[in-house]
Design an enzyme around this catalytic site. Structure first.
Site, PDB file in Angstrom:
ATOM      1  N   ASN A  30      -6.257   7.600  -5.494  1.00  0.00           N
ATOM      2  CA  ASN A  30      -7.429   7.688  -4.623  1.00  0.00           C
ATOM      3  C   ASN A  30      -6.987   7.227  -3.243  1.00  0.00           C
ATOM      4  O   ASN A  30      -6.784   6.036  -3.008  1.00  0.00           O
ATOM      5  CB  ASN A  30      -8.558   6.808  -5.166  1.00  0.00           C
ATOM      6  CG  ASN A  30      -9.832   6.914  -4.339  1.00  0.00           C
ATOM      7  OD1 ASN A  30      -9.887   7.621  -3.339  1.00  0.00           O
ATOM      8  ND2 ASN A  30     -10.864   6.192  -4.749  1.00  0.00           N
ATOM      9  N   ARG A  73      -8.716  11.910  -6.704  1.00  0.00           N
ATOM     10  CA  ARG A  73     -10.165  11.897  -6.512  1.00  0.00           C
ATOM     11  C   ARG A  73     -10.474  12.583  -5.179  1.00  0.00           C
ATOM     12  O   ARG A  73      -9.957  12.188  -4.135  1.00  0.00           O
ATOM     13  CB  ARG A  73     -10.690  10.461  -6.479  1.00  0.00           C
ATOM     14  CG  ARG A  73     -12.196  10.403  -6.226  1.00  0.00           C
ATOM     15  CD  ARG A  73     -12.621   9.053  -5.695  1.00  0.00           C
ATOM     16  NE  ARG A  73     -14.059   9.018  -5.438  1.00  0.00           N
ATOM     17  CZ  ARG A  73     -14.644   8.123  -4.643  1.00  0.00           C
ATOM     18  NH1 ARG A  73     -13.931   7.194  -4.041  1.00  0.00           N
ATOM     19  NH2 ARG A  73     -15.945   8.157  -4.450  1.00  0.00           N
ATOM     20  N   HIS A 132     -20.117  10.107  -6.622  1.00  0.00           N
ATOM     21  CA  HIS A 132     -19.708   9.115  -7.626  1.00  0.00           C
ATOM     22  C   HIS A 132     -19.632   9.732  -9.021  1.00  0.00           C
ATOM     23  O   HIS A 132     -19.763   9.038 -10.027  1.00  0.00           O
ATOM     24  CB  HIS A 132     -20.653   7.903  -7.645  1.00  0.00           C
ATOM     25  CG  HIS A 132     -20.605   7.073  -6.391  1.00  0.00           C
ATOM     26  ND1 HIS A 132     -21.737   6.622  -5.759  1.00  0.00           N
ATOM     27  CD2 HIS A 132     -19.561   6.648  -5.654  1.00  0.00           C
ATOM     28  CE1 HIS A 132     -21.394   5.933  -4.684  1.00  0.00           C
ATOM     29  NE2 HIS A 132     -20.070   5.936  -4.599  1.00  0.00           N
ATOM     30  N   LEU A 167     -22.853   0.488  -7.920  1.00  0.00           N
ATOM     31  CA  LEU A 167     -23.192  -0.353  -6.766  1.00  0.00           C
ATOM     32  C   LEU A 167     -21.938  -1.015  -6.226  1.00  0.00           C
ATOM     33  O   LEU A 167     -21.349  -1.885  -6.869  1.00  0.00           O
ATOM     34  CB  LEU A 167     -24.220  -1.412  -7.169  1.00  0.00           C
ATOM     35  CG  LEU A 167     -25.497  -0.886  -7.839  1.00  0.00           C
ATOM     36  CD1 LEU A 167     -26.400  -2.056  -8.237  1.00  0.00           C
ATOM     37  CD2 LEU A 167     -26.229   0.093  -6.937  1.00  0.00           C
ATOM     38  N   GLY A 174     -19.841   1.804  -1.516  1.00  0.00           N
ATOM     39  CA  GLY A 174     -20.652   3.004  -1.659  1.00  0.00           C
ATOM     40  C   GLY A 174     -21.573   2.772  -2.838  1.00  0.00           C
ATOM     41  O   GLY A 174     -21.172   2.175  -3.836  1.00  0.00           O
ATOM     42  N   ARG A 233     -23.316   1.915   5.255  1.00  0.00           N
ATOM     43  CA  ARG A 233     -24.140   3.107   5.437  1.00  0.00           C
ATOM     44  C   ARG A 233     -25.608   2.779   5.201  1.00  0.00           C
ATOM     45  O   ARG A 233     -25.944   1.987   4.330  1.00  0.00           O
ATOM     46  CB  ARG A 233     -23.688   4.207   4.464  1.00  0.00           C
ATOM     47  CG  ARG A 233     -22.399   4.886   4.875  1.00  0.00           C
ATOM     48  CD  ARG A 233     -21.845   5.764   3.766  1.00  0.00           C
ATOM     49  NE  ARG A 233     -20.968   5.017   2.867  1.00  0.00           N
ATOM     50  CZ  ARG A 233     -20.399   5.529   1.778  1.00  0.00           C
ATOM     51  NH1 ARG A 233     -20.636   6.780   1.428  1.00  0.00           N
ATOM     52  NH2 ARG A 233     -19.609   4.781   1.025  1.00  0.00           N
ATOM     53  N   MET A 246     -20.707  -8.211  -0.227  1.00  0.00           N
ATOM     54  CA  MET A 246     -21.808  -8.950  -0.840  1.00  0.00           C
ATOM     55  C   MET A 246     -21.426 -10.389  -1.155  1.00  0.00           C
ATOM     56  O   MET A 246     -22.254 -11.306  -1.048  1.00  0.00           O
ATOM     57  CB  MET A 246     -22.278  -8.234  -2.113  1.00  0.00           C
ATOM     58  CG  MET A 246     -23.457  -8.885  -2.811  1.00  0.00           C
ATOM     59  SD  MET A 246     -24.994  -8.826  -1.864  1.00  0.00           S
ATOM     60  CE  MET A 246     -25.604  -7.196  -2.314  1.00  0.00           C
ATOM     61  N   ARG A 247     -20.165 -10.621  -1.525  1.00  0.00           N
ATOM     62  CA  ARG A 247     -19.730 -11.984  -1.842  1.00  0.00           C
ATOM     63  C   ARG A 247     -19.849 -12.894  -0.626  1.00  0.00           C
ATOM     64  O   ARG A 247     -20.291 -14.052  -0.746  1.00  0.00           O
ATOM     65  CB  ARG A 247     -18.288 -11.957  -2.354  1.00  0.00           C
ATOM     66  CG  ARG A 247     -18.116 -11.239  -3.690  1.00  0.00           C
ATOM     67  CD  ARG A 247     -16.674 -10.954  -3.983  1.00  0.00           C
ATOM     68  NE  ARG A 247     -16.082 -10.054  -2.988  1.00  0.00           N
ATOM     69  CZ  ARG A 247     -14.854  -9.569  -3.046  1.00  0.00           C
ATOM     70  NH1 ARG A 247     -14.055  -9.899  -4.061  1.00  0.00           N
ATOM     71  NH2 ARG A 247     -14.393  -8.753  -2.109  1.00  0.00           N
ATOM     72  N   GLY A 254     -18.297  -2.502  -7.776  1.00  0.00           N
ATOM     73  CA  GLY A 254     -17.920  -3.875  -7.428  1.00  0.00           C
ATOM     74  C   GLY A 254     -19.070  -4.855  -7.468  1.00  0.00           C
ATOM     75  O   GLY A 254     -18.936  -5.980  -7.959  1.00  0.00           O
ATOM     76  N   ILE A 255     -20.237  -4.454  -6.945  1.00  0.00           N
ATOM     77  CA  ILE A 255     -21.412  -5.325  -6.974  1.00  0.00           C
ATOM     78  C   ILE A 255     -22.068  -5.293  -8.347  1.00  0.00           C
ATOM     79  O   ILE A 255     -22.408  -6.334  -8.915  1.00  0.00           O
ATOM     80  CB  ILE A 255     -22.422  -4.903  -5.884  1.00  0.00           C
ATOM     81  CG1 ILE A 255     -21.805  -5.037  -4.494  1.00  0.00           C
ATOM     82  CG2 ILE A 255     -23.694  -5.734  -5.983  1.00  0.00           C
ATOM     83  CD1 ILE A 255     -22.673  -4.480  -3.370  1.00  0.00           C
ATOM     84  N   GLU A 263     -12.555   5.564 -12.756  1.00  0.00           N
ATOM     85  CA  GLU A 263     -12.517   6.934 -12.259  1.00  0.00           C
ATOM     86  C   GLU A 263     -11.165   7.583 -12.515  1.00  0.00           C
ATOM     87  O   GLU A 263     -11.075   8.790 -12.769  1.00  0.00           O
ATOM     88  CB  GLU A 263     -12.844   6.944 -10.765  1.00  0.00           C
ATOM     89  CG  GLU A 263     -14.259   6.481 -10.458  1.00  0.00           C
ATOM     90  CD  GLU A 263     -14.444   6.033  -9.020  1.00  0.00           C
ATOM     91  OE1 GLU A 263     -15.455   6.402  -8.409  1.00  0.00           O
ATOM     92  OE2 GLU A 263     -13.569   5.292  -8.521  1.00  0.00           O
TER      93      GLU A 263
END
Length: 397
Positions: free
Chosen positions: A7, A92, A180, A207, A210, A239, A281-282, A325-326, A380
Site C-alpha cells: 500500500n 491496494r 475501504h 474508523l 480515513g 477530512r 485521536m490518541r 486504528g481508532i 487489507e
C-alpha cells in the site's frame, strides 16, 4: 510461493508477505512499513519477522526515496530466512471507477485509465499508481495485481448509489462508489467465521485517519457512508466528511481557489481542523484543550448519526464490528458510540471492551445484548493477496 501485498502512500509504504500453501493464502510472515519517504524526509524502516520487531533508519536519498526504499525491501526479502519466492505483488488501489469492479493484473492502459480518477482520491490514488509503476521497475518479471477499495460495494443498488442530479451528470460516472472495500471484505469474512448472526444485518465501522461505515446483509454491502470521492460521510482525521455543497459555493464567492478548497477539504479539516492540534485521536484524548474535547465529541456524534442511517437501510441490526486504528484501539470511543445506540438494546461488557486483545478478533458485547459487538483487526493485505492468488490460478488454468 508467496504474495507481496503493498500500500503505497505519499510518504509511506506498507508491505506484508503472505505465503501460499496448496493454493491457500496463509497469515503474513513479514509485515512492515517505510516512513519518511517524502522529499528531504528521514526514511525509517519498521518490520516484524519471526516474532521480533526491528526499526532501521535509512540513508537519506532526497532525489528518489521511494526507489531507494524498494531496493532496501528487495535486499530485506533476500536476507531473511525461509521467505518463499514472490509470485505476485498485490497493490491496494483506492478508486476503480466504473470500469474496474474486481482485481486485475496491471497493464499500462489500465494504469492510464486509473490516473483519470486521481482527483477523486488525491491523498491516495496518485501515490497508489506511482507505487505500481515503481514496483514494476524494481520487480520487472513479477505480475502487479490491482485490488480496488471500490470493488466490495458493487452490490449496492442503483437507488442507493444514485445522486439526485441530472442524467447528463450521472452519465459521466457520478455516483456513490464507496471505499475501504478491502477492509470491509476482511471484516465481513472474519465476522462470518466467528458469528452465525453475521449472516444477517451487520454494521461495520472502519474508523481511522480515513473513516466510514458500511451496512451489509448476507455478507454483501448494501449501503456505505463514503460516496463519489473519499470525502463523503464521516468526519475523519483531516477530512470534513459530509458537507453542505453550499459551503463550497460560498467559499468560491469568497475567492477560494480549487487548490485551496482541495487543501481545506482533504488536509485541514476533520479532527485536525476542529481541534487545531492534531489528527491523531490518541493526542486529542491526552490533551486538556477544550477544542480537543470538541473534536472528539463531534467525531463521536457523526459516527452515531451516520450509524442511524445505515441501521435504517438495514431495517434493524444484528452485529456491529469496529475496526481501523481508532475502532480497534479506542475503547472509550466504542463505549460512547454504543451508549448512544443503547435504544437498540445493545450493551457492552465493560471489562471485555477495555481489555480487547490487540490484533485478535474479540466479542465485547454483554451476554444479554440484543446486538453482538465485535472488535475486528483488519488485514487489507490478506484480501489483496487472496485476490492475487486467485488471478494467478486463473492465468495458469
Amino acid at each position: 510461493m508467496a504474495i507481496l501485498s503493498v500500500n503505497a502512500g505519499s510518504s509511506t509504504l506498507k508491505f506484508a508477505i503472505y505465503p501460499v500453501e496448496k493454493g491457500v493464502v496463509k497469515s503474513s510472515i513479514l509485515v512492515g512499513n517505510f516512513e519518511g519517504l517524502e522529499p528531504n524526509g528521514s526514511p525509517v524502516l519498521h518490520y516484524g519477522f519471526g516474532g521480533e520487531a526491528t526499526s532501521l533508519p535509512l540513508s537519506s536519498t532526497p532525489e528518489d526515496p521511494f526507489t531507494s526504499a524498494l531496493e532496501k525491501l528487495k535486499k530485506l526479502i533476500i536476507s531473511l530466512p525461509n521467505i518463499p519466492k514472490i509470485d505476485a505483488i498485490a497493490h491496494r488501489i483506492v478508486h476503480g471507477g466504473l470500469l474496474y469492479t474486481h482485481s486485475i493484473i496491471a497493464t499500462d492502459a489500465i494504469l492510464n485509465d486509473l490516473c483519470q480518477l486521481n482527483s477523486l482520491a488525491p491523498l491516495h490514488q496518485p501515490h497508489n499508481l506511482e507505487g505500481v509503476s515503481a514496483f514494476a521497475r524494481a520487480f520487472p518479471d513479477i505480475p502487479q495485481v490491482l485490488c480496488f477499495d471500490t470493488a466490495y460495494h458493487q452490490t449496492i443498488s442503483e437507488t442507493a448509489s444514485a445522486f439526485a442530479l441530472p442524467t447528463e451528470i450521472t452519465a459521466l460516472g457520478v455516483k456513490r462508489y464507496g471505499f475501504h472495500g478491502l477492509s470491509y471484505q476482511y471484516i465481513m469474512g472474519s465476522l462470518l467465521d466467528y458469528s452465525s448472526r453475521a449472516r444477517g444485518r451487520v454494521l461495520m465501522a472502519h474508523l481511522g485517519n480515513g473513516a466510514s461505515l458500511c451496512a451489509a446483509k448476507t455478507g454483501k454491502s448494501i449501503a456505505t457512508t463514503m460516496g463519489f470521492s473519499a470525502l463523503d460521510g464521516l468526519m475523519m482525521g483531516t477530512r470534513a466528511g459530509s458537507l453542505d455543497a453550499g459551503v463550497i459555493l460560498y467559499l468560491l464567492e469568497k475567492g477560494y481557489s480549487h487548490n485551496q478548497l482541495e487543501q481545506l477539504l482533504y488536509k485541514k479539516s476533520g479532527l485536525l481542523g476542529v481541534s487545531g492540534i492534531s489528527a491523531d485521536m490518541r493526542k486529542l484524548r491526552s490533551s486538556p484543550e477544550p477544542l480537543a474535547k470538541a473534536a472528539i465529541e463531534l467525531f463521536t456524534y457523526r459516527v452515531v448519526r451516520e450509524a442511524g442511517a445505515m441501521i435504517a437501510c438495514l431495517g434493524g441490526l444484528d452485529v456491529i464490528g469496529f475496526s481501523g486504528g481508532i475502532g480497534e484501539h479506542d475503547s472509550q470511543l466504542r463505549q460512547d458510540v454504543i451508549d448512544k445506540l443503547s435504544w437498540l438494546g445493545i450493551k457492552l461488557d465493560h471489562a471485555l471492551n477495555q481489555n480487547a486483545v490487540k490484533d485478535q478478533i474479540s466479542r465485547i458485547s454483554a451476554d444479554d445484548s440484543l446486538v453482538e459487538v465485535w472488535v475486528v483487526p483488519t488485514d487489507e493485505g490478506m484480501v489483496a493477496a487472496r485476490d492475487a492468488q486467485t488471478l494467478l490460478e486463473l492465468e495458469v488454468s
